[in-house]
Enzyme design. Structure first.
Site, PDB file in Angstrom:
ATOM      1  N   SER A  98       0.829  -1.204   0.000  1.00  0.00           N
ATOM      2  CA  SER A  98       0.000   0.000   0.000  1.00  0.00           C
ATOM      3  C   SER A  98       0.863   1.254   0.000  1.00  0.00           C
ATOM      4  O   SER A  98       1.578   1.515  -0.953  1.00  0.00           O
ATOM      5  CB  SER A  98      -0.951  -0.031   1.192  1.00  0.00           C
ATOM      6  OG  SER A  98      -1.882   1.015   1.127  1.00  0.00           O
ATOM      7  N   ASP A 243      -2.437   6.520  -3.095  1.00  0.00           N
ATOM      8  CA  ASP A 243      -1.291   5.825  -2.542  1.00  0.00           C
ATOM      9  C   ASP A 243      -0.799   4.780  -3.537  1.00  0.00           C
ATOM     10  O   ASP A 243      -1.260   4.722  -4.678  1.00  0.00           O
ATOM     11  CB  ASP A 243      -1.646   5.189  -1.197  1.00  0.00           C
ATOM     12  CG  ASP A 243      -2.759   4.154  -1.314  1.00  0.00           C
ATOM     13  OD1 ASP A 243      -3.446   4.133  -2.349  1.00  0.00           O
ATOM     14  OD2 ASP A 243      -2.957   3.379  -0.363  1.00  0.00           O
ATOM     15  N   ASP A 245      -1.195   1.569  -3.977  1.00  0.00           N
ATOM     16  CA  ASP A 245      -2.021   0.505  -4.545  1.00  0.00           C
ATOM     17  C   ASP A 245      -3.435   0.948  -4.894  1.00  0.00           C
ATOM     18  O   ASP A 245      -4.252   0.133  -5.315  1.00  0.00           O
ATOM     19  CB  ASP A 245      -2.071  -0.704  -3.606  1.00  0.00           C
ATOM     20  CG  ASP A 245      -2.842  -0.437  -2.321  1.00  0.00           C
ATOM     21  OD1 ASP A 245      -2.892   0.729  -1.886  1.00  0.00           O
ATOM     22  OD2 ASP A 245      -3.390  -1.396  -1.745  1.00  0.00           O
ATOM     23  N   ASP A 247      -6.000   2.214  -3.063  1.00  0.00           N
ATOM     24  CA  ASP A 247      -7.177   2.125  -2.201  1.00  0.00           C
ATOM     25  C   ASP A 247      -7.416   3.423  -1.430  1.00  0.00           C
ATOM     26  O   ASP A 247      -8.541   3.715  -1.034  1.00  0.00           O
ATOM     27  CB  ASP A 247      -7.116   0.912  -1.270  1.00  0.00           C
ATOM     28  CG  ASP A 247      -5.929   0.901  -0.326  1.00  0.00           C
ATOM     29  OD1 ASP A 247      -5.098   1.820  -0.382  1.00  0.00           O
ATOM     30  OD2 ASP A 247      -5.830  -0.061   0.467  1.00  0.00           O
TER      31      ASP A 247
END
Length: 465
Positions: A98, A243, A245, A247
């Site tokens: 992440s 960010d 990834d 999400d």
């Protein structure tokens, strides 16, 4: 062994999230699936972000899963929400850390579009510690490839049109947006979805690069300096920061100011509750989320329920199980991370980007969209605390902090949260990943609440060392 934090397994690749651990987790997942699935064993979809170490961990997980007799379908480099979308009706593994630094990586597990709950994670952890037997030589799983990113992007665009309630396939026509993807895999989804919906999109850091050369992966007011300057100096309606990834999402107004994450949460909660036809619309959020969310949800005749950090899916299930036939969980979120429940059970920053841009288009500008939300001064404080002192310190805080706020309603289910009659509140909780006790406060009298809380927390930590 303590593998799972609030968002899967995460940490440095040299000494924590190693290929050896990834192999063990893959084997454990395959064994778990074979144990719980009595009929046809479903496929595991496997995706990854752009980190330098991701493909090595992918290979290890794939080997582990197939050696346990379960098939794997590689769906490639894509955002975490896209992997979750692909996992509907099957299991999923996402290799990502992440917003952590490039030295880290991680593993997230999904079933039918939702992250594993604490019970399933506990079972995986147990299986990792056992030395399991691989499947028979003629029962190993197979590996395949699939490209499902385009299907995901199409579904998000379709969902945004549905959610905005418009008859126009390009409801963002005329809106100008700057998207800072932070060299993460949101580069492969958010700009494309917004353009498909008609927006004029300019991108920053939109080449996927696991070293994150453009900025730190975590989008904050400090790391989004280039985006904020670009927005302030240009003629754009809004900015979006992601960010690594995809999400998380951060919204920047045309003046270059970051809109508070709880205000964004409140905007979305207000929209979904107002749009619901249910007699009992519910918003699930976390203890550190602002009372401004409760206020707007009440105004729209809904209710807010809270669940521990990292467990939104568990809160959704709890409210659905406990509710009546009129109960509908219309939205679930913690700061920066949102679950659009009509879309699915996963956190999705790409969907949030599409929906929020549409709401800005409908309102006319960011300021008009957020104007109904009452913002009070907010602070988040981290106080150093050794892990061994956290439990006794929190016990002492639970006894002593309520005495400082005698008019408050006290909840100790997820830390110590005190809500005051004037909508002020304070939450104290131990960090699950770092040696801190953190407290959050929101109030028009913020200095008094922070000073009072800090003194209680500091004394409790010192007495617990």
């Amino acid at each position: 062994m303590d593998l799972f934090g609030t968002a899967g397994i995460r940490g440095p690749v040299r000494d924590r999230v190693t290929p050896g651990l990834a192999l063990s987790v893959g084997q454990a997942l395959g064994s778990y699936i074979r144990d719980v699935e009595t009929d046809v064993v479903p496929t595991v979809v496997l995706g990854w972000d752009g980190r330098e170490t991701s493909e090595s961990l992918v290979a290890a997980v794939e080997s582990g899963v197939t050696s346990a007799g379960v098939d794997v379908l590689r769906v490639g480099e894509l955002p975490t929400p896209a992997l979750a979308f692909c996992s509907q009706g099957r299991y999923g593994v996402m290799i990502t850390a992440s917003h952590n630094p490039p030295t880290d990586n991680g593993i997230k597990l999904f079933e039918d579009g939702e992250e594993f709950d604490s019970g399933a994670e506990g079972e995986i952890e147990r299986l990792v510690t056992e030395t399991g037997e691989p499947a028979a030589w003629n029962e190993f799983g197979t590996s395949g490839l699939a490209d499902e990113l385009g299907t995901y992007r199409d579904r998000i665009a379709e969902y945004a049109v549905e959610t905005l309630g418009v008859d126009n396939d390009e409801p963002l026509t005329g809106v100008s947006v700057v998207v800072d993807c932070g060299n993460g895999v949101a580069s492969l989804a958010t700009p494309q979805v917004l353009r498909a919906l008609g927006a004029h999109v300019v991108t920053l850091n939109a080449n996927v690069d696991g070293t994150f050369p453009g900025r730190e992966s975590k989008p904050t007011p400090e790391t989004l300096t280039d985006l904020r300057t670009f927005i302030r100096d240009g003629e754009f309606d809004m900015g979006i920061g992601h960010d690594g990834d995809g999400d998380r999402i951060v919204i920047v107004g045309p003046g270059g100011d970051v809109v508070h994450e709880d205000t964004i949460l409140a905007v979305l909660a207000r929209h979904y509750v107002a749009d619901s036809e249910s007699e009992d619309p519910v918003v699930v959020t976390t203890p550190n989320a602002s009372a401004r969310i409760d206020e707007v949800v009440r105004e729209e005749r809904g209710r807010t329920e809270r669940v521990r950090l990292g467990a939104l899916h568990e809160g959704i299930a709890r409210e659905r199980d406990a509710g009546t036939g009129e109960t509908d969980v219309v939205f679930a979120a913690e700061p920066w991370k949102h679950i659009h429940t009509a879309l699915g059970g996963w956190i999705d920053g790409v969907a949030s980007a599409a929906v929020l841009t549409g709401l800005v288009a409908s309102a006319g500008d960011v300021a008009t969209l957020v104007e109904p939300i009452t913002e009070r001064p907010y602070r988040k404080i981290s106080v150093p605390c050794p892990d061994a002192a956290k439990t006794p310190a929190m016990e002492r805080i639970g006894r002593e902090l309520p005495d400082q706020f005698p008019d408050g309603d006290v909840s100790t289910e997820y830390g110590v949260r005190i809500e005051l009659p004037d909508a002020s509140w304070v939450l104290v909780r131990p960090s699950g990943t770092e040696e801190y006790v953190r407290f959050y406060a929101e109030s028009d009298d913020i200095d008094r609440i922070v000073e009072t809380t800090r003194a209680v927390v500091a004394d409790a930590i010192e007495a617990s060392r």
